[in-house]
Design an enzyme around this catalytic site. Structure first.
Site, PDB file in Angstrom:
ATOM      1  N   ASN A  43      -1.711   2.475   5.368  1.00  0.00           N
ATOM      2  CA  ASN A  43      -0.856   1.345   4.980  1.00  0.00           C
ATOM      3  C   ASN A  43      -0.594   0.545   6.250  1.00  0.00           C
ATOM      4  O   ASN A  43      -0.159   1.106   7.248  1.00  0.00           O
ATOM      5  CB  ASN A  43       0.450   1.896   4.391  1.00  0.00           C
ATOM      6  CG  ASN A  43       1.563   0.854   4.337  1.00  0.00           C
ATOM      7  OD1 ASN A  43       2.724   1.179   4.531  1.00  0.00           O
ATOM      8  ND2 ASN A  43       1.234  -0.383   4.071  1.00  0.00           N
ATOM      9  N   LYS A  87       5.811  -4.605  -3.682  1.00  0.00           N
ATOM     10  CA  LYS A  87       7.264  -4.516  -3.548  1.00  0.00           C
ATOM     11  C   LYS A  87       7.756  -4.608  -2.106  1.00  0.00           C
ATOM     12  O   LYS A  87       8.522  -5.488  -1.779  1.00  0.00           O
ATOM     13  CB  LYS A  87       7.733  -3.209  -4.184  1.00  0.00           C
ATOM     14  CG  LYS A  87       9.227  -3.028  -4.180  1.00  0.00           C
ATOM     15  CD  LYS A  87       9.870  -3.740  -5.325  1.00  0.00           C
ATOM     16  CE  LYS A  87      11.363  -3.664  -5.301  1.00  0.00           C
ATOM     17  NZ  LYS A  87      11.951  -4.756  -6.084  1.00  0.00           N
ATOM     18  N   TRP A 147      -2.912  -2.616  -1.619  1.00  0.00           N
ATOM     19  CA  TRP A 147      -2.656  -4.058  -1.668  1.00  0.00           C
ATOM     20  C   TRP A 147      -3.493  -4.623  -0.526  1.00  0.00           C
ATOM     21  O   TRP A 147      -3.168  -4.434   0.651  1.00  0.00           O
ATOM     22  CB  TRP A 147      -1.162  -4.339  -1.468  1.00  0.00           C
ATOM     23  CG  TRP A 147      -0.807  -5.778  -1.670  1.00  0.00           C
ATOM     24  CD1 TRP A 147      -0.532  -6.393  -2.858  1.00  0.00           C
ATOM     25  CD2 TRP A 147      -0.700  -6.792  -0.660  1.00  0.00           C
ATOM     26  NE1 TRP A 147      -0.265  -7.725  -2.641  1.00  0.00           N
ATOM     27  CE2 TRP A 147      -0.349  -8.005  -1.310  1.00  0.00           C
ATOM     28  CE3 TRP A 147      -0.859  -6.810   0.724  1.00  0.00           C
ATOM     29  CZ2 TRP A 147      -0.161  -9.199  -0.626  1.00  0.00           C
ATOM     30  CZ3 TRP A 147      -0.669  -8.006   1.410  1.00  0.00           C
ATOM     31  CH2 TRP A 147      -0.327  -9.175   0.733  1.00  0.00           C
ATOM     32  N   GLU A 204       7.045 -15.801  -9.772  1.00  0.00           N
ATOM     33  CA  GLU A 204       6.551 -14.459  -9.445  1.00  0.00           C
ATOM     34  C   GLU A 204       5.926 -13.770 -10.643  1.00  0.00           C
ATOM     35  O   GLU A 204       4.894 -13.132 -10.528  1.00  0.00           O
ATOM     36  CB  GLU A 204       7.725 -13.562  -9.011  1.00  0.00           C
ATOM     37  CG  GLU A 204       8.110 -13.638  -7.581  1.00  0.00           C
ATOM     38  CD  GLU A 204       9.250 -12.668  -7.272  1.00  0.00           C
ATOM     39  OE1 GLU A 204       9.070 -11.830  -6.395  1.00  0.00           O
ATOM     40  OE2 GLU A 204      10.324 -12.755  -7.907  1.00  0.00           O
ATOM     41  N   CYS A 214       0.848  -1.176   0.000  1.00  0.00           N
ATOM     42  CA  CYS A 214       0.000   0.000   0.000  1.00  0.00           C
ATOM     43  C   CYS A 214       0.895   1.242   0.000  1.00  0.00           C
ATOM     44  O   CYS A 214       1.886   1.300   0.726  1.00  0.00           O
ATOM     45  CB  CYS A 214      -0.932   0.095   1.202  1.00  0.00           C
ATOM     46  SG  CYS A 214      -2.350  -0.969   1.087  1.00  0.00           S
ATOM     47  N   HIS A 253      14.921 -37.516  -4.767  1.00  0.00           N
ATOM     48  CA  HIS A 253      14.124 -37.813  -3.578  1.00  0.00           C
ATOM     49  C   HIS A 253      12.729 -37.204  -3.672  1.00  0.00           C
ATOM     50  O   HIS A 253      12.160 -36.829  -2.657  1.00  0.00           O
ATOM     51  CB  HIS A 253      14.868 -37.325  -2.331  1.00  0.00           C
ATOM     52  CG  HIS A 253      16.196 -37.988  -2.173  1.00  0.00           C
ATOM     53  ND1 HIS A 253      16.347 -39.205  -1.560  1.00  0.00           N
ATOM     54  CD2 HIS A 253      17.426 -37.626  -2.618  1.00  0.00           C
ATOM     55  CE1 HIS A 253      17.624 -39.556  -1.611  1.00  0.00           C
ATOM     56  NE2 HIS A 253      18.294 -38.617  -2.246  1.00  0.00           N
ATOM     57  N   LYS A 304      11.833 -16.249  -9.409  1.00  0.00           N
ATOM     58  CA  LYS A 304      11.609 -15.216 -10.437  1.00  0.00           C
ATOM     59  C   LYS A 304      10.542 -15.674 -11.422  1.00  0.00           C
ATOM     60  O   LYS A 304       9.636 -14.947 -11.771  1.00  0.00           O
ATOM     61  CB  LYS A 304      12.914 -14.985 -11.169  1.00  0.00           C
ATOM     62  CG  LYS A 304      13.570 -13.677 -11.326  1.00  0.00           C
ATOM     63  CD  LYS A 304      13.551 -12.599 -10.326  1.00  0.00           C
ATOM     64  CE  LYS A 304      13.149 -12.827  -8.929  1.00  0.00           C
ATOM     65  NZ  LYS A 304      13.401 -11.911  -7.930  1.00  0.00           N
TER      66      LYS A 304
END
Ligand code: HGA
Length: 612
Positions: free
Chosen positions: A104, A607, A78, A492, A2, A508, A489
């Site tokens: 926030n 972020k 967010w 995401e 946020c 395994h 990466k």
């Protein structure tokens, strides 16, 4: 997560609020909103669900604009409490709409506060924890308190981590804002003042800032900024200058921030090394201000990508300094009743310096007597104030949610730390140290070469992922944390399931995933790890896997097992993880853009993770 922004001043209110939100959008893009004072005694709220462009459209559609706006606050969300919707979008208003707030963080006691308000007849319009703040303020304003008095009182009632800004129709030209744990800065102008969740949001308007510390608030008008504790006691604090170039937060010809930041990695490494490698071939980390000679144990605490950097740090610190290193996920460490003493060095890594779990881990470390070294990219961030020493990565702002340049800079910082520890504990001979420093100096150039040599092959590699339903990233030794980072990466930004695994461990369990729709990305370094990885990769090929090999160009055996090779320059082991990382970042970028996804703003992510 946020982003909040505020402005008091002249005629450019909407411009400042919208640009500030644009620069904060990486913190959340579930919804966005503004509350403005378009003249004495009035308050207007505009909110839209979805990314900021929806709010931009709504602002543009108001042909007459908002008139002369005296002050305003803005938010990019967010969601933590309540799904992304217009009702849940900030700003939230209290009472009869005469006070508006943006927030926030999480109000942990919101349910209890809400019950109390409902008992007193207050009706709620949203499912958020934030709305209680607006109603609590309204109650106090109706009782005759000023906005600043009401605000301080309400902040003291809240539990959890938060940064909040508020405006009232009855106090034109004033914004109040305060915080506990979540970030907040005040920007200073001439005849105008600003506030925001982070410095980069305001760089287009000012370079002078004042920090707001925990349990403090700022009362901001166009000509004054008054800091005080929530309880009312005044606070004096000197402003500071930030020299980041606003250009650093522009795209500069790249299609997205992720590409830009990948290409900035040589420079990020150079800047992180700058001044820390002496002419005499030694490392100089005296800036850290912690005596490293007494360190008997190291614990790295971090989240996400920074945790992977920490795993590489373990490798280097144990090798050069011969001290045991543990690497802990910060959200686990903080609740683990950790063991520590002054011989324990806790290295806390956070790009933003605001990661809630890492900050809490720092507290826990200090609580058990350990010393704390912070590695962060953000000067003046919360972690720099909590830690005993700081080692800054110097990459400039990173906007893309998926970390790239800050990861390589963290690895370099840890490498420097490992060498310095080795030197001060006398476990690293001077000659060997000089050799290692020499190798590290080559890193910017070699990373640049890796970027160039991989660029032409990405199409082919990405094609293997077109029909993929999952993927496996394999490596050993230093290539193992890189495999974890490569898998992270890819998931995401492309939303494709990806497992990072030590190549030797694959038998395994994960080998069961292998078929032609589960591409394998294999990382070949050198030495024994390379040989063993080769055998493991052959085992996947025998079961139908198609392989992308990240390998030195002259590694014929690796090329022999691969469908596609992403070649990286042959380098000494110190910088192997850096050159192996680059192709994985670029591959993830290619796969995601081929799927038509927004690489800079992946769904569900933000972020700086400023909530638990
Ligand atoms: N809890 C508030 C704010 C969320 C937030 O700060 N996210 O990072 C909400 O859900 O709207």
């Amino acid at each position: 997560m946020c982003g909040i922004v505020g402005y008091v001043g002249g005629s450019r209110s909407i411009e400042v609020l919208m640009e500030g939100l644009q620069r904060l959008e990486y913190r959340g893009y579930d919804s966005a909103g503004l509350a403005v004072q378009p003249g004495e005694g009035r308050l207007e709220v505009l909110r839209r669900v979805g990314p900021l462009r929806e709010l931009e459209r709504a602002v543009a559609e108001r042909n007459g604009g908002f008139g002369e706006v005296l002050a305003g606050i803005g938010h990019t969300r967010w969601a933590t409490h309540g799904r992304p919707s217009e009702e849940n979008a900030h700003p939230h208003v209290g009472g009869d709409g005469r006070v508006a707030v943006v927030h926030n963080g999480i109000v942990e006691n919101h349910a209890e506060l809400r019950k109390g308000l409902e008992r007193r007849g207050v009706g709620f319009r949203s499912e958020t924890d934030t709305e209680v703040i607006a109603h609590l303020l309204a109650e106090r304003l109706e009782g005759g308190a000023s906005l600043a008095e009401a605000f301080g009182e309400v902040m003291e009632m809240l539990e959890g981590a938060f940064a909040v800004a508020a405006i009232s129709a009855d106090e034109p030209g004033t914004v109040v804002a305060g915080r506990r744990q979540s970030p907040l800065v005040v920007g200073l102008g001439e005849g105008e003042n600003f506030l925001a969740s982070g410095v980069p949001a305001l760089l287009g308007f000012t370079h002078r800032f004042v920090l707001v510390e925990n349990d403090e608030m700022a009362v901001v008008t166009r000509s004054s900024v008054e800091l005080r504790r929530f309880g009312g006691e005044p606070v004096e604090r000197e402003p500071f200058e930030v020299d980041w170039d606003p250009e650093a937060v522009e795209l500069g010809g790249f299609p997205d921030y992720m590409s830009k930041e990948i290409h900035e990695q040589p420079q990020a490494i150079r800047a992180t090394l700058d001044g820390r490698l002496g002419e005499d071939g030694m490392v100089d980390l005296s800036e850290v201000g912690i005596d490293l000679s007494g360190v008997e144990r190291v614990v790295v605490v971090a989240c996400g990508t920074a945790y992977h950097a920490g795993l590489l740090g373990k490798y280097f610190i144990e090798r050069y300094a011969r001290v045991p290193v543990e690497v802990a996920v910060a959200s686990e460490y903080r609740y683990s009743d950790p063991v520590g003493d002054p011989g324990t060095l806790v290295v806390a890594i956070s790009q933003s310096g605001e990661t809630t779990d890492t900050l809490a881990a720092v507290d826990a470390a200090k609580g058990c007597g350990a010393r704390v070294l912070a590695i962060t990219n953000t000067r003046g961030s919360l972690i720099t104030r909590e830690a005993d020493g700081v080692l800054l990565t110097r990459t400039g702002p990173e906007i893309c949610v998926a970390a790239t340049k800050t990861f390589v800079a963290q690895v370099v910082a840890l490498d420097l730390l490992a060498m310095e520890l080795g030197r001060s504990r006398e476990t690293l001979a001077e000659e060997r140290l000089r050799e290692l420093v020499g190798e590290l100096r080559l890193a910017p150039e070699r990373v640049q070469e890796a970027i160039e040599s991989v660029s032409g092959r990405l199409d082919e590699a990405s094609a293997l992922f077109e029909e993929a339903r999952c993927s496996l990233f394999l490596g050993r030794g230093v290539a193992y944390p890189v495999a974890l980072e490569g898998a992270l990466k890819l998931k995401e930004i492309s939303y494709l399931p990806a497992e990072g695994y030590p190549a030797g461990e694959m038998k395994h369990g994960p080998i069961a995933l292998i078929d032609e729709r589960c591409p394998v990305v294999a990382l070949f370094g050198s030495g024994i790890h390379r040989e063993k990885t080769l055998s493991n990769v052959q085992e996947t090929v025998a079961r139908g896997a198609r392989v992308v090999a990240v390998a030195f160009p002259d590694d014929e055996e690796a090329s022999g097992v691969a469908s596609v090779v992403l070649p990286v320059p042959r380098v000494p082991e110190t910088i192997v993880p850096l050159v192996l990382t680059v192709p994985l970042q670029m591959l993830a970028h290619e796969v995601a853009t081929d799927r038509g996804l927004d690489v800079d703003k992946p769904r569900n992510l933000a972020k700086s993770v400023t909530v638990e």
